[in-house]
Design an enzyme around this catalytic site. Structure first.
Site, PDB file in Angstrom:
ATOM      1  N   ASN A  38       0.940  -1.298  -0.150  1.00  9.88           N
ATOM      2  CA  ASN A  38       0.273  -0.068  -0.171  1.00  9.88           C
ATOM      3  C   ASN A  38       0.915   1.300  -0.157  1.00  9.88           C
ATOM      4  O   ASN A  38       1.367   1.620   1.103  1.00  9.88           O
ATOM      5  CB  ASN A  38      -0.941  -0.076   1.201  1.00  9.88           C
TER       6      ASN A  38
ATOM      7  N   ARG B 159      -2.539  -1.972  -3.421  1.00 13.78           N
ATOM      8  CA  ARG B 159      -3.793  -1.428  -3.289  1.00 13.78           C
ATOM      9  C   ARG B 159      -3.591   0.031  -4.032  1.00 13.78           C
ATOM     10  O   ARG B 159      -2.845   0.670  -4.060  1.00 13.78           O
ATOM     11  CB  ARG B 159      -3.975  -0.728  -1.834  1.00 13.78           C
TER      12      ARG B 159
ATOM     13  N   HIS C 105     -13.083   2.575   0.119  1.00 13.96           N
ATOM     14  CA  HIS C 105     -13.247   1.744   1.207  1.00 13.96           C
ATOM     15  C   HIS C 105     -13.837   0.326   0.574  1.00 13.96           C
ATOM     16  O   HIS C 105     -14.215  -0.494   1.520  1.00 13.96           O
ATOM     17  CB  HIS C 105     -13.913   2.039   2.400  1.00 13.96           C
TER      18      HIS C 105
ATOM     19  N   ARG D  15     -12.082  15.150   7.812  1.00 16.40           N
ATOM     20  CA  ARG D  15     -12.910  15.585   6.655  1.00 16.40           C
ATOM     21  C   ARG D  15     -14.415  15.924   6.930  1.00 16.40           C
ATOM     22  O   ARG D  15     -15.126  15.266   7.846  1.00 16.40           O
ATOM     23  CB  ARG D  15     -12.858  14.347   5.367  1.00 16.40           C
TER      24      ARG D  15
ATOM     25  N   GLU E 216      -8.129  -5.582   4.809  1.00 17.02           N
ATOM     26  CA  GLU E 216      -8.176  -5.388   3.420  1.00 17.02           C
ATOM     27  C   GLU E 216      -6.895  -5.799   2.853  1.00 17.02           C
ATOM     28  O   GLU E 216      -6.981  -6.434   1.738  1.00 17.02           O
ATOM     29  CB  GLU E 216      -7.918  -3.691   3.220  1.00 17.02           C
TER      30      GLU E 216
END
Ligand code: ADP
Length: 399
Positions: free
Chosen positions: A7, A91, A180, A241, A384
């Site tokens: 990643n 990823r 996601h 955010r 993940e």
């Protein structure tokens, strides 16, 4: 099969070497400060071993070399040579409309990822740096790209279309994409298994609540709606955010303070969310402590978060015509029992009945609703990396 999962960020790179069949994580770690100086943290879970070193990493290629060196080291290594790595899984944030599933990385795939850079301007170039570094250092290893957006590509047109002039969709691909996806895919499959049900016929709401948060509505194992949009700024409020907001605010604040759009977006991405409301922290643990000590804005930040997640659960139950299961995952969802209770309480009218004792759990798969709850509420730790490794193994085994 041993798969190296990567990643890559712009100055960091996370990795895991794992066997997706046994779920064994042989080693994992993090390269930081790539392009600045370079720092490696390498862990071997089976031996509870940790190795840290300052290693020069002018580019991602040196970072990958450092990872391979650590993996094959005589002290803290876990394989004898690079030959034992069968494939590499990456990823990738944004697959645009081009990628509905994971795919082998070839020239066409790289071109398509490049074409998605305008949609994922921060992440896709970094993901590409990770891919190119692996191609340089391990040119013979098959590599697979797993996209954060791919799971959401089953959304129907009515769910992904924004009510702005249609030409922006046709010409510029402006639509809801969602993120996601790898996490929502993993936890929804695990939820069906935990419920002892076939994904077909199941209506699930997956709540990935971490530093970044999103919800997904999933019918028959396929995503039908999700809270994030063209980018990861939309949906529920997050650590820093803003989540959904009225675009009028942009013009109003830019006019009052003379911000340009970059400054405005920095505020919405980095200074908003629960940090922005509370002024305390983006970390939910800090907010819970501050709220417990009577800090009103920390309490308010948590209340806004609970309220917005609850609203989306209601919206998705309406969108799907009911709900069989609600999943909590990621840092907050897996660990914060109080948050789960605050979100799920008040949903009794739709058949949710929580079990306070069962909910008092963290970090492991569990059903946390009462035995007679019509809706099964679950905690499912996301994985993940395992999904990326599984996809990689599956694709590579067919080559
Ligand atoms: P990311 O989106 O960066 O992958 P994570 O899924 O790791 O984030 O989630 C990080 C968040 O999880 C942090 O904001 C932290 O507050 C929260 N978190 C971790 N443990 C707990 C806990 N025990 N209680 C409440 N929140 C927690």
């Amino acid at each position: 099969m041993k798969v190296l999962v990567i990643n890559a960020g712009s100055s960091s790179l996370k990795y895991q070497l794992m066997d997706p069949a046994t779920r064994d994580v042989l080693a994992k770690g993090l390269c930081e400060r790539i392009g600045i100086d370079g720092r490696l943290t390498h862990k071997v879970p089976a031996k509870d071993q940790k190795f840290e070193a300052e290693i020069a990493m002018p580019t991602h290629a040196e970072a990958i070399e450092a990872v391979l060196q650590a993996l094959t080291d005589s002290d803290h290594g876990v394989i004898a040579s690079m030959d034992e790595i069968d494939a590499v899984g990456h990823r990738v944030l944004h697959g645009g409309m081009a990628f509905t599933e994971s795919c082998i990385i070839d020239d066409a795939c790289i071109e398509a990822i490049k074409e998605c850079i305008p949609l994922g301007p921060l992440h896709n170039p970094a993901n590409l740096m990770g891919i190119e570094a692996c191609q340089k250092v391990m040119p013979t290893k098959p590599q697979v790209a797993v996209f954060d957006t791919a799971f959401h590509m089953t959304m129907p047109e009515k769910a992904f279309t924004y009510a702005i002039p249609y030409e922006y969709y046709e010409k510029d691909k402006v639509r809801r994409y969602g993120f996601h996806g790898t996490s929502h895919r993993y936890v929804s499959a695990r939820a069906a298994a935990l419920m002892g049900r076939d994904p077909k016929g199941l209506k699930l709401i997956s709540c990935h609540l971490g530093n970044g948060s999103s919800l997904a509505a999933i019918v028959d194992g396929k995503c039908v709606d999700t809270t994030m949009g063209l980018g990861p700024l939309a949906g529920v409020p997050m650590g820093t955010r803003a989540g959904d907001m009225d675009a009028t605010i942009l013009e109003y604040l830019m006019g009052r303070y003379g911000y340009d759009i970059k400054e405005m977006l920095t505020i919405l991405n980095k200074k908003s969310g629960v940090l922005g409301i509370s002024g305390v922290s983006s970390d939910f643990r800090d907010l819970e402590s501050a709220a417990a000590e009577g800090n009103h804005r920390a309490r308010l930040a948590l209340d806004v978060f609970y309220y917005d997640v609850k609203k989306y659960i209601g919206a998705y139950a309406a969108a799907m015509g009911g709900v069989d299961g609600i999943i909590f995952t990621a840092g907050v969802g897996e660990n914060a029992a109080g948050t789960r209770m605050a979100i799920a309480s008040g949903l009794e009218y739709m058949g949710v009945k929580m079990d306070e004792e069962k909910n008092n759990t963290r970090g492991k798969e569990a059903i946390i609703s009462a035995d007679d709850s019509k809706v099964t509420v679950m905690v499912i730790p996301t994985d993940e990396e395992l999904m990326i490794a599984s996809d990689t193994a599956e694709i590579v085994s067919k080559l």
